[in-house]
Design an enzyme around this catalytic site. Structure first.
Site, PDB file in Angstrom:
ATOM      1  N   HIS A  81       6.065  97.250  -9.809  1.00  0.00           N
ATOM      2  CA  HIS A  81       5.329  98.065  -8.749  1.00  0.00           C
ATOM      3  C   HIS A  81       6.208  97.396  -7.392  1.00  0.00           C
ATOM      4  CE1 HIS A  81       1.833 100.320 -10.342  1.00  0.00           C
ATOM      5  NE2 HIS A  81       2.869 100.420 -10.981  1.00  0.00           N
ATOM      6  N   GLU A  83       5.245  97.559  -4.235  1.00  0.00           N
ATOM      7  CA  GLU A  83       4.786  96.554  -3.482  1.00  0.00           C
ATOM      8  C   GLU A  83       4.880  95.410  -4.212  1.00  0.00           C
ATOM      9  OE1 GLU A  83       2.981 100.662  -3.719  1.00  0.00           O
ATOM     10  OE2 GLU A  83       4.383  99.452  -5.140  1.00  0.00           O
ATOM     11  N   CYS A 109      -0.558 101.890  -6.093  1.00  0.00           N
ATOM     12  CA  CYS A 109      -2.222 102.062  -6.614  1.00  0.00           C
ATOM     13  C   CYS A 109      -3.065 100.781  -6.197  1.00  0.00           C
ATOM     14  CB  CYS A 109      -1.545 101.531  -8.108  1.00  0.00           C
ATOM     15  SG  CYS A 109      -0.825 100.664  -8.751  1.00  0.00           S
ATOM     16  N   CYS A 112      -2.340  97.538  -6.546  1.00  0.00           N
ATOM     17  CA  CYS A 112      -0.754  97.008  -5.311  1.00  0.00           C
ATOM     18  C   CYS A 112      -1.771  97.323  -4.020  1.00  0.00           C
ATOM     19  CB  CYS A 112       0.053  97.813  -5.346  1.00  0.00           C
ATOM     20  SG  CYS A 112       1.498  97.574  -6.554  1.00  0.00           S
TER      21      CYS A 112
END
Length: 150
Positions: A81, A83, A109, A112
């Site tokens: 991801h 992040e 999410c 993260c």
């Protein structure tokens, strides 16, 4: 003299997340993240496969092939991801991100969110929602109120 309309800091950093997201190699969603402290960009990240691993653009999307809905079974994706990549870039560069603000095209999410909390991120701005009640619960418990931008 003509007065120039400058973007606010939040507009500026959120705009940069959109540009960062353009580097994404995900077939489902393009996400960009920017970590900022003291009005300075620390790192950026976008969602895509690890270094030297085929991108989903080349290998196809396993989650799509398996019919897995968005927001579920993150472990069945070859990509990281945005992040996560922003945090990893800080680690590679030896840059402290504690006390930073995350600007992101999407709400983080749960995976993260756990990383952001432990990394000491104190503020989150996001453009689009992401259905993950656990992420919202953990952010609330950690005292971080994500701010929807736009």
């Amino acid at each position: 003299m003509k007065k120039v309309q400058r973007p606010s800091w939040d507009e500026y950093f959120m705009g940069i997340t959109e540009l960062v997201a353009q580097r994404s190699t995900c077939l489902r969603r393009h996400v960009g993240a920017v970590l900022v402290r003291d009005k300075r960009i620390i790192t950026t990240g976008y969602n895509g496969a690890p270094v030297n691993i085929k991108h989903c653009l080349d290998a196809g999307c396993l989650r799509e092939q398996m019919g897995i809905p968005s927001g579920e079974r993150h472990e069945l994706c070859r990509g990281l991801h945005a992040e996560q990549n922003a945090i990893i870039q800080a680690a590679i560069q030896g840059v402290n991100i504690q006390g930073a603000t995350l600007y992101c095209t999407n709400m983080p999410c749960a995976i993260c969110t756990k990383m952001l909390i432990n990394a000491g991120i104190i503020e989150i701005f996001y453009k689009e929602g992401y259905t993950d009640p656990l992420a919202a619960d953990m952010l609330a418990e950690a005292g971080i109120t994500p701010k929807k931008y736009g």
